[in-house]
Write an enzyme that holds these catalytic residues in place. Sequence first.
Site, mmCIF file in Angstrom:
data_model
loop_
_atom_site.group_PDB
_atom_site.id
_atom_site.type_symbol
_atom_site.label_atom_id
_atom_site.label_comp_id
_atom_site.label_asym_id
_atom_site.label_seq_id
_atom_site.Cartn_x
_atom_site.Cartn_y
_atom_site.Cartn_z
ATOM 1 N N HIS A 159 0.720 -1.040 0.171
ATOM 2 C CA HIS A 159 -0.034 0.155 0.071
ATOM 3 C C HIS A 159 0.795 1.180 0.020
ATOM 4 C CE1 HIS A 159 -3.243 -2.495 0.503
ATOM 5 N NE2 HIS A 159 -3.318 -3.099 1.199
ATOM 6 N N ASP A 195 -2.539 -10.479 -2.521
ATOM 7 C CA ASP A 195 -3.370 -10.244 -1.295
ATOM 8 C C ASP A 195 -4.600 -9.711 -1.167
ATOM 9 O OD1 ASP A 195 -2.503 -8.680 1.866
ATOM 10 O OD2 ASP A 195 -3.731 -7.857 1.210
ATOM 11 N N HIS A 197 -6.090 -7.566 -0.436
ATOM 12 C CA HIS A 197 -6.040 -6.043 -0.647
ATOM 13 C C HIS A 197 -5.221 -5.462 -2.184
ATOM 14 C CE1 HIS A 197 -7.387 -6.635 4.023
ATOM 15 N NE2 HIS A 197 -8.013 -6.133 3.239
HETATM 16 N N1 LIG Z 1 -12.627 -1.700 7.895
HETATM 17 C C1 LIG Z 1 -11.486 -2.470 6.907
HETATM 18 C C2 LIG Z 1 -10.616 -1.921 7.853
HETATM 19 C C3 LIG Z 1 -8.802 -2.180 6.710
HETATM 20 N N2 LIG Z 1 -8.243 -1.519 7.424
HETATM 21 C C4 LIG Z 1 -6.819 -1.541 6.575
HETATM 22 C C5 LIG Z 1 -6.758 -2.966 5.923
HETATM 23 C C6 LIG Z 1 -5.092 -2.855 5.378
HETATM 24 C C7 LIG Z 1 -4.829 -4.240 4.838
HETATM 25 C C8 LIG Z 1 -3.530 -4.431 4.747
HETATM 26 C C9 LIG Z 1 -2.502 -5.239 3.867
HETATM 27 O O1 LIG Z 1 -3.018 -6.611 4.293
HETATM 28 O O2 LIG Z 1 -3.706 -5.200 2.571
HETATM 29 C C10 LIG Z 1 -1.318 -5.677 3.958
HETATM 30 F F1 LIG Z 1 -0.674 -6.314 3.035
HETATM 31 F F2 LIG Z 1 -0.790 -4.302 3.763
HETATM 32 F F3 LIG Z 1 -0.736 -5.652 4.885
HETATM 33 ZN ZN LIG Z 2 -4.079 -7.389 3.086
#
Ligand SMILES: NCCCNCCCCCC(O)(O)C(F)(F)F
Ligand SMILES: [Zn+2]
Length: 343
Positions: A159, A195, A197
């Site tokens: 990110h 991933d 995300h």
């Molecule tokens: N209610 C939704 C809350 C979302 N909060 C942020 C999620 C971040 C994910 C991080 C990730 O898993 O993509 C990484 F690989 F970067 F660690």
């Molecule tokens: Zn993630």
Amino acid sequence: MLTFFSEDSRLRRARTELHDGALVSPFECPERIDLVLRHIRQAGFEVRTPEAYGLGPVHAVHDADYVSFLETCWPSWQAAGHEGEAIPNIWPARSMRSDHVPRSVSGKLGYYALGADTSLCEGTFSAAMGSKDAALGAVAHTLHTQAPSFALCRPPGHHAASDQFGGYCFFNNAAIAAQYALDAGKRRVAVLDVDFHHGNGTQEIFYTRNDVLFASLHGDPEVTFPYYLGYADETGAGEGQGYNLNFPLPPGTSVAAWMQALEQALAAIQAQECELLIVSLGVDIFEDDPISAFTFKSADFIALGERLAQAGLPTTFLMEGGYAVEEIGVNVVNVLQGFERES
Ligand SMILES: NCCCNCCCCCC(O)(O)C(F)(F)F
Ligand SMILES: [Zn+2]
């Protein structure tokens, strides 16, 4: 599979994460390291401490002012008398200007932050340095030997944009590793992000370039963090047109449907004659992941590793997400062992 890990990754011990309107204990916690290391060692993988590569490879990807901000934010925040961890509460939002970085640390914090989910605290910069060193050690090994490698990167990186942190990420480990490979003579590198995300930071860094092909399978940003990037119509710009591939998938997507999207990503990687594969390995696509919504069972991670090996490229895996459930260690090792068996 040879694994690279820096003990400096343990130095970031944030106490708070703003999640669903409350300050909770961060999902991206140091304990994740032990969950993975235990299974890595049970699998008999050698774990190597990477050398310190310094800031050169970081500056090849991230803006110098952003790197300086990450290094100085915590002491500046403390010097300003703030009680809690450094969490932004104002941004250069649409109606504001973003061509100027304010002098105050609160202003800088919002300027360089993607969101409010990632607290800055003691040890963050050092941990991010250790994490990118693990990524560099792994990719250097693969470049030198053609053998696959794994970097237990913590904090994660995908990110992080050229001048922005968030989503638990500070330095974009995959982008730093890809640039290192290009500087070592590779003509084109593929970054495959599995991933849950979207790797918005990796996309932003390489969006106008054709020497890195970025392909990402992820939760549909209409309903999934990071919401504002990761749509299928983002295909690159300028010379990078056609070298950015997003496969947004709805929550609950079956493994079969996910694997079909992977086929499309791998076909593009093959067609563009990539010479190295960097996998942003987030195991939060696991059915029991606490903050994600895909449906992988632990056995599916073996099939994922096997399929990636069939691409036939020198490959480096970098840890991204996957949260503190016992199985993250099993799931990571399943990918790596599946890959090795199929190689
Ligand atoms: N209610 C939704 C809350 C979302 N909060 C942020 C999620 C971040 C994910 C991080 C990730 O898993 O993509 C990484 F690989 F970067 F660690
Ligand atoms: Zn993630």
